[in-house]
Design an enzyme around this catalytic site. Structure first.
Site, mmCIF file in Angstrom:
data_model
loop_
_atom_site.group_PDB
_atom_site.id
_atom_site.type_symbol
_atom_site.label_atom_id
_atom_site.label_comp_id
_atom_site.label_asym_id
_atom_site.label_seq_id
_atom_site.Cartn_x
_atom_site.Cartn_y
_atom_site.Cartn_z
ATOM 1 N N ASP A 87 73.250 -41.152 -2.569
ATOM 2 C CA ASP A 87 72.075 -40.987 -3.149
ATOM 3 C C ASP A 87 71.407 -39.619 -3.117
ATOM 4 O OD1 ASP A 87 72.076 -43.876 -3.265
ATOM 5 O OD2 ASP A 87 70.662 -44.332 -1.885
ATOM 6 N N GLY A 88 71.897 -39.028 -2.285
ATOM 7 C CA GLY A 88 71.291 -37.609 -2.241
ATOM 8 C C GLY A 88 71.827 -36.752 -3.386
ATOM 9 N N ASP A 115 54.298 -37.325 14.082
ATOM 10 C CA ASP A 115 55.122 -36.368 13.685
ATOM 11 C C ASP A 115 54.874 -36.244 12.173
ATOM 12 O OD1 ASP A 115 56.271 -36.336 15.926
ATOM 13 O OD2 ASP A 115 58.210 -37.346 15.600
ATOM 14 N N TYR A 128 63.727 -43.162 3.640
ATOM 15 C CA TYR A 128 63.238 -42.860 5.083
ATOM 16 C C TYR A 128 61.965 -43.742 5.380
ATOM 17 C CZ TYR A 128 61.178 -39.099 8.380
ATOM 18 O OH TYR A 128 60.999 -38.531 9.598
ATOM 19 N N LEU A 148 61.450 -46.944 5.015
ATOM 20 C CA LEU A 148 62.176 -48.063 5.607
ATOM 21 C C LEU A 148 62.429 -47.838 7.116
ATOM 22 C CD1 LEU A 148 63.063 -50.997 5.377
ATOM 23 C CD2 LEU A 148 65.256 -50.262 4.788
ATOM 24 N N SER A 149 63.350 -46.684 7.349
ATOM 25 C CA SER A 149 63.601 -46.377 8.887
ATOM 26 C C SER A 149 62.470 -46.242 9.517
ATOM 27 C CB SER A 149 64.670 -45.155 8.649
ATOM 28 O OG SER A 149 63.960 -43.997 8.340
#
Length: 269
Positions: A50-51, A153, A166, A168-169
């Site tokens: 995906d990246g 954060d 990100y 979802l995580s």
């Protein structure tokens, strides 16, 4: 496989640098950084995860050129074609046996040109503290009205496409691409009463950041910059979409089931 399909092949100049001297049996042209791609390139094919496909978005931009990803990575929500299906995928693309899955993007603007022309994201825009710094405070405004202050954060502003990344995580929901929604997900929030919030993609979000170290990170997908001065950011839906190729045997539901192992009973293994 492409050379056998009687198509003209162009290789991105970064990939050409890697392939130089390694492939001598296939003739291809080199796509340079300044080359025009609209009405010239028919389809982009990415090899990686995906990246890799996300990096290609900065090349495709608003040209409308469709893209399909061959997954050499791990999960592969965007680059969904498995290595074992390359031949069938190329045959389908060459013969135009596919549909276009239009995906919305986000853009970010600031008091200063932080990202210059690469200020858009297919997955997410993220405001995040630096590794060695204390938590940051992010004040968020929705269409000009104050919504909340997030201590932690950072926060993720994700598209429906990026809801499976990100966000979802960090506990964010999965959003179907056609939902016309974006999600704001806090990262390790210190104020535990905040939760991810789903908003219409017509919203204009504004952010102001406070931090002890005076520096924090702003990311558009894989591109990250360090912000070292007070600044107000505005995030809104981009004025163009990405055309993601879907083959006839693919759907968003099948991708979710396959990548997240839904419907499998672990007791059978």
């Amino acid at each position: 496989m492409l050379s056998q399909s009687n198509v003209e092949i162009y290789v991105h100049h970064h990939l050409n640098e890697y392939l130089s001297g390694k492939i001598n049996t296939v003739h291809y042209n080199v796509l340079n950084a300044k080359d025009k791609i609209k009405d010239f390139i028919d389809v982009f094919l990415t090899l990686g995860g995906d990246g890799t496909l996300l990096d290609m978005v900065s090349v495709i931009r608003d040209s409308g050129v469709p893209v399909i990803g061959i997954n050499f990575g791990r999960l592969g929500f965007l680059a969904s074609v498995n290595k074992s299906d390359i031949a069938a995928a190329i045959h389908a693309v060459v013969n135009k046996q596919f549909t276009l899955d239009k995906r919305g993007l986000l853009s970010v603007d600031a008091d200063e040109h932080v990202f210059s022309e690469h200020n858009f994201a297919l997955n997410d825009i993220t405001i995040h503290k630096r590794d060695d710094s204390a938590m940051i405070t992010t004040h968020m405004f929705l269409d000009g009205e104050f919504l909340n202050s997030y201590w932690g954060d950072g926060i993720i502003i994700a598209t429906a496409t990026g809801s499976t990344a990100y966000s979802l995580s960090c506990g964010g929901p999965i959003i179907f691409p056609e939902s016309n929604s974006i999600v704001v997900t806090p990262v390790s929030p210190h104020n535990l009463n905040v939760r991810p919030i789903v908003l219409p993609d017509s919203s204009v979000l504004s952010f102001e950041v406070e931090c002890r170290s005076n520096t924090y990170l702003l990311s558009c997908d894989s591109g990250t910059t360090v912000v070292d001065k007070p600044m107000k950011f505005h995030v809104r839906k981009a004025d163009f979409q990405l055309n993601l190729i879907r083959l006839s045997n693919e759907s968003y539901l099948s991708t979710l089931r396959n990548k997240l192992l839904w419907g499998l009973d672990a007791r059978n293994y």
